[in-house]
Write a protein that holds these residues in place. Structure first.
Motif, PDB file in Angstrom:
ATOM      1  N   MET A  40      45.126  78.324   8.113  1.00  0.00           N
ATOM      2  CA  MET A  40      44.035  78.874   7.299  1.00  0.00           C
ATOM      3  C   MET A  40      43.125  77.765   6.790  1.00  0.00           C
ATOM      4  O   MET A  40      43.599  76.774   6.244  1.00  0.00           O
ATOM      5  CB  MET A  40      44.606  79.672   6.110  1.00  0.00           C
ATOM      6  N   PRO A  41      41.828  77.949   6.942  1.00  0.00           N
ATOM      7  CA  PRO A  41      40.900  76.960   6.389  1.00  0.00           C
ATOM      8  C   PRO A  41      40.951  76.985   4.855  1.00  0.00           C
ATOM      9  O   PRO A  41      41.145  78.045   4.252  1.00  0.00           O
ATOM     10  CB  PRO A  41      39.526  77.420   6.884  1.00  0.00           C
ATOM     11  N   PRO A  42      40.775  75.844   4.220  1.00  0.00           N
ATOM     12  CA  PRO A  42      40.818  75.789   2.747  1.00  0.00           C
ATOM     13  C   PRO A  42      39.816  76.730   2.074  1.00  0.00           C
ATOM     14  O   PRO A  42      40.028  77.145   0.938  1.00  0.00           O
ATOM     15  CB  PRO A  42      40.492  74.334   2.432  1.00  0.00           C
ATOM     16  N   ALA A  43      38.762  77.115   2.760  1.00  0.00           N
ATOM     17  CA  ALA A  43      37.771  78.020   2.174  1.00  0.00           C
ATOM     18  C   ALA A  43      38.389  79.371   1.797  1.00  0.00           C
ATOM     19  O   ALA A  43      37.861  80.075   0.928  1.00  0.00           O
ATOM     20  CB  ALA A  43      36.609  78.226   3.143  1.00  0.00           C
ATOM     21  N   TRP A  44      39.517  79.732   2.406  1.00  0.00           N
ATOM     22  CA  TRP A  44      40.203  80.980   2.055  1.00  0.00           C
ATOM     23  C   TRP A  44      40.667  80.972   0.601  1.00  0.00           C
ATOM     24  O   TRP A  44      40.891  82.031   0.018  1.00  0.00           O
ATOM     25  CB  TRP A  44      41.385  81.214   2.989  1.00  0.00           C
ATOM     26  N   LEU A  45      40.812  79.799   0.018  1.00  0.00           N
ATOM     27  CA  LEU A  45      41.208  79.740  -1.399  1.00  0.00           C
ATOM     28  C   LEU A  45      40.162  80.403  -2.288  1.00  0.00           C
ATOM     29  O   LEU A  45      40.501  80.922  -3.356  1.00  0.00           O
ATOM     30  CB  LEU A  45      41.428  78.290  -1.826  1.00  0.00           C
ATOM     31  N   TRP A  46      38.900  80.401  -1.866  1.00  0.00           N
ATOM     32  CA  TRP A  46      37.836  81.049  -2.640  1.00  0.00           C
ATOM     33  C   TRP A  46      38.038  82.563  -2.702  1.00  0.00           C
ATOM     34  O   TRP A  46      37.507  83.241  -3.575  1.00  0.00           O
ATOM     35  CB  TRP A  46      36.461  80.727  -2.064  1.00  0.00           C
ATOM     36  N   ILE A  47      38.804  83.084  -1.793  1.00  0.00           N
ATOM     37  CA  ILE A  47      39.144  84.513  -1.808  1.00  0.00           C
ATOM     38  C   ILE A  47      40.470  84.716  -2.533  1.00  0.00           C
ATOM     39  O   ILE A  47      40.594  85.580  -3.409  1.00  0.00           O
ATOM     40  CB  ILE A  47      39.247  85.063  -0.363  1.00  0.00           C
ATOM     41  N   MET A  48      41.461  83.908  -2.174  1.00  0.00           N
ATOM     42  CA  MET A  48      42.819  84.162  -2.656  1.00  0.00           C
ATOM     43  C   MET A  48      43.004  83.870  -4.151  1.00  0.00           C
ATOM     44  O   MET A  48      43.728  84.600  -4.823  1.00  0.00           O
ATOM     45  CB  MET A  48      43.828  83.375  -1.819  1.00  0.00           C
ATOM     46  N   VAL A  49      42.379  82.838  -4.673  1.00  0.00           N
ATOM     47  CA  VAL A  49      42.569  82.517  -6.097  1.00  0.00           C
ATOM     48  C   VAL A  49      42.022  83.627  -6.995  1.00  0.00           C
ATOM     49  O   VAL A  49      42.736  84.102  -7.894  1.00  0.00           O
ATOM     50  CB  VAL A  49      41.993  81.127  -6.452  1.00  0.00           C
ATOM     51  N   MET A 134      47.480  86.700   3.419  1.00  0.00           N
ATOM     52  CA  MET A 134      47.965  85.769   4.438  1.00  0.00           C
ATOM     53  C   MET A 134      48.642  86.512   5.589  1.00  0.00           C
ATOM     54  O   MET A 134      48.457  86.148   6.759  1.00  0.00           O
ATOM     55  CB  MET A 134      48.924  84.756   3.809  1.00  0.00           C
ATOM     56  N   ALA A 135      49.394  87.555   5.279  1.00  0.00           N
ATOM     57  CA  ALA A 135      50.075  88.321   6.330  1.00  0.00           C
ATOM     58  C   ALA A 135      49.055  89.039   7.210  1.00  0.00           C
ATOM     59  O   ALA A 135      49.214  89.092   8.432  1.00  0.00           O
ATOM     60  CB  ALA A 135      51.055  89.311   5.712  1.00  0.00           C
ATOM     61  N   VAL A 136      48.009  89.581   6.603  1.00  0.00           N
ATOM     62  CA  VAL A 136      46.950  90.223   7.389  1.00  0.00           C
ATOM     63  C   VAL A 136      46.268  89.183   8.276  1.00  0.00           C
ATOM     64  O   VAL A 136      45.991  89.431   9.451  1.00  0.00           O
ATOM     65  CB  VAL A 136      45.941  90.942   6.468  1.00  0.00           C
ATOM     66  N   HIS A 137      46.009  88.008   7.728  1.00  0.00           N
ATOM     67  CA  HIS A 137      45.417  86.912   8.513  1.00  0.00           C
ATOM     68  C   HIS A 137      46.326  86.548   9.676  1.00  0.00           C
ATOM     69  O   HIS A 137      45.854  86.293  10.784  1.00  0.00           O
ATOM     70  CB  HIS A 137      45.172  85.695   7.610  1.00  0.00           C
ATOM     71  N   ALA A 138      47.616  86.532   9.441  1.00  0.00           N
ATOM     72  CA  ALA A 138      48.580  86.163  10.488  1.00  0.00           C
ATOM     73  C   ALA A 138      48.674  87.236  11.567  1.00  0.00           C
ATOM     74  O   ALA A 138      48.971  86.926  12.721  1.00  0.00           O
ATOM     75  CB  ALA A 138      49.957  85.916   9.878  1.00  0.00           C
ATOM     76  N   GLY A 139      48.444  88.483  11.185  1.00  0.00           N
ATOM     77  CA  GLY A 139      48.514  89.567  12.159  1.00  0.00           C
ATOM     78  C   GLY A 139      49.946  89.972  12.461  1.00  0.00           C
ATOM     79  O   GLY A 139      50.900  89.544  11.812  1.00  0.00           O
TER      80      GLY A 139
END
Length: 174
Positions: A40-49, A134-139
């Protein structure tokens, strides 16, 4: 100088609780951290946090959705309370050396523990949402399944545990 036995018992409990916390965190969040690092790119933290913080905006009455005690016991919550922070395993070890050690010993400590269950429940709801992302991202695949299993172990069951503990504590003060 011997010191205050209450403080010594609390310090011993804190050390055991830290070990338990580290165990569950490494076991369940270790794979999530590794997946994030690898895929996962670090930019995903802007969504997850922000998503992780959403449950802290939920008022306490919205968390009042209890099942019966028998439901929690049937799905194994009571048994798991042995192997968590402030659980039976920790308390047994501390009480072996400090027999008078108690977490809850009057109405005020019961109220304090009830407030604490809301905090922990919100925390686990936040992590539940993050691990779902993260699980959705993983598929569908090994990583997705592993992240869902970790999510159940680290978040779903602890949410049920907080509800079960709160239910029991509220029964004690009523």
């Amino acid at each position: 100088m011997a010191g205050n036995p209450f403080i010594q018992a609390k310090q011993a409990a804190d050390q055991y609780n830290l070990l338990i916390s580290l165990f569950w965190t490494i076991l369940c969040l270790g794979p999530a951290g590794w997946y994030f690092y690898l895929y996962m790119p670090p930019a995903w933290l802007w969504i997850m946090v922000p998503v992780a913080l959403l449950p802290f905006l939920v008022p306490a009455p919205w968390l009042e959705h209890y099942a019966r005690r028998s439901f929690y016991e049937r799905i194994g919550v009571r048994g798991l309370l042995t192997y968590v922070q402030h659980g039976k395993w920790v308390n047994a070890r501390v009480r072996k050396r400090y027999p008078g050690y108690r977490i809850v010993y009057n109405r005020e400590t019961i109220r304090q523990k009830i407030r604490e269950t809301y905090l922990f429940e919100r925390f686990h709801y936040g992590l539940l949402l993050v691990l779902l992302i993260m699980a959705v991202h993983a598929g569908i695949g090994l990583w997705g399944i592993l992240l869902m299993v970790c999510n159940i172990g680290y978040n779903v069951y602890p949410i049920f545990m907080q509800q079960y503990v709160r239910l029991r504590l509220k029964e004690a003060v009523s």
